[in-house]
Design an enzyme around this catalytic site. Structure first.
Site, PDB file in Angstrom:
ATOM      1  CB  SER A   8      -0.917  -0.007   1.218  1.00 47.28           C
ATOM      2  OG  SER A   8      -0.148  -0.040   2.399  1.00 47.28           O
ATOM      3  CG  HIS A  68      -3.841  -1.368  -1.508  1.00 49.52           C
ATOM      4  ND1 HIS A  68      -4.282  -0.064  -1.422  1.00 49.52           N
ATOM      5  CD2 HIS A  68      -3.625  -1.773  -0.242  1.00 49.52           C
ATOM      6  CE1 HIS A  68      -4.306   0.306  -0.165  1.00 49.52           C
ATOM      7  NE2 HIS A  68      -3.917  -0.709   0.584  1.00 49.52           N
ATOM      8  CE  LYS A  77      -7.368  -0.369   1.263  1.00 46.28           C
ATOM      9  NZ  LYS A  77      -7.385   0.830   2.137  1.00 46.28           N
TER      10      LYS A  77
END
Ligand SMILES: Cc1ncc(COP(=O)(O)O)c(C=O)c1O
Length: 240
Positions: free
Chosen positions: A26, A54, A85
């Site tokens: 990340s 991610h 996310k």
């Protein structure tokens, strides 16, 4: 990879061996070398588990994440991720894997057994996000174009952007104070970009992490111009 291989050799004879890694790291936007990891896993009879928070939704040709990017989807045993996310900005997360693994986790996974389930409204929003991702080739194309544009123009403007192709584009300042000051100046200019410093990243490796997501070309140009107006710029940015 050498370190991993030595650990795998050390673990030989264990009843089960599992390699656990992030798909994308990340703070740097670096990809795990999942193809090489899967090769080692197969050589030493290990399972592979990845946290693909991610990458899920936008990495890989159809957004199926790091395993798709490296064409090793069938070699990854367990994938975890967040709904917070690309999958909608909500909260909660998931574990996916073969049915027998899921059956086991339903009995043994403490967060599954002892927590409330994800709220219905988040389930509905996350399902919608997954449908958008399935249809959303154009959104991934825009993200890729934004990423290339932001990375190349910032580098051309003299900023030290960690190399790579992931949308996480860390603009390096080195010194924590410089990153915090630049972030505050960006905020005054309408750009909300978070600085990270020790202990989240190593000492002397402070950075502002940018993710040029669903923005327009004008947004990206505005952000780059704002970076250029900050006082710590060009030659001031430190590569550690
Ligand atoms: C790699 C990784 N996994 C998991 C998480 C946790 O996600 P959540 O806050 O939705 O639990 C994060 C949060 O940023 C993350 O970076």
């Amino acid at each position: 990879m050498q370190e991993l291989e030595s650990r795998l050799i050390e673990s030989s004879g264990a009843r089960r061996i599992m390699i656990a890694t992030d798909g994308v790291f990340s703070m740097d936007g670096y990809f795990a070398r999942l193809d090489e990891i899967c090769c080692l896993a197969s050589k030493y009879g290990a399972m592979v588990m990845i946290d693909d928070s991610h990458a899920a939704g936008f990495v890989g040709p159809t957004g199926r994440g790091t395993p798709e990017h490296f064409s090793v989807t069938d070699q990854v045993d367990v994938t975890t991720g967040t709904l917070g996310k690309a999958l909608g900005g909500a909260s909660g997360g998931y574990t996916s894997g073969r049915q027998e693994i899921i059956d086991l986790l339903r009995q043994r996974s403490r967060p599954c057994l002892f927590s409330n389930s994800v709220a219905p409204v988040i389930v509905a929003a996350s399902l919608k996000a997954i449908h958008l991702i399935e249809e959303g080739g154009h959104l991934r194309t825009r993200l890729r174009n934004n990423t290339t544009m932001f990375r190349s123009r910032m580098t051309a403007a003299g900023f030290d952007v960690l190399p790579g192709e992931h949308p996480i584009a860390p603009v390096m300042y080195g010194d924590a104070r410089a990153a915090i000051d630049a972030s505050a100046q960006l905020l005054e200019d309408g750009i909300y970009a978070i600085p990270f410093s020790y202990p989240v990243v190593p000492k002397g490796r402070a950075r502002i992490r940018i993710q040029p997501a669903a923005h327009t070309t004008l947004d990206i140009e505005h952000a780059i111009a704002a970076f250029e107006r900050t006082s710590a710029r060009k030659g001031d940015a430190v590569s550690g």
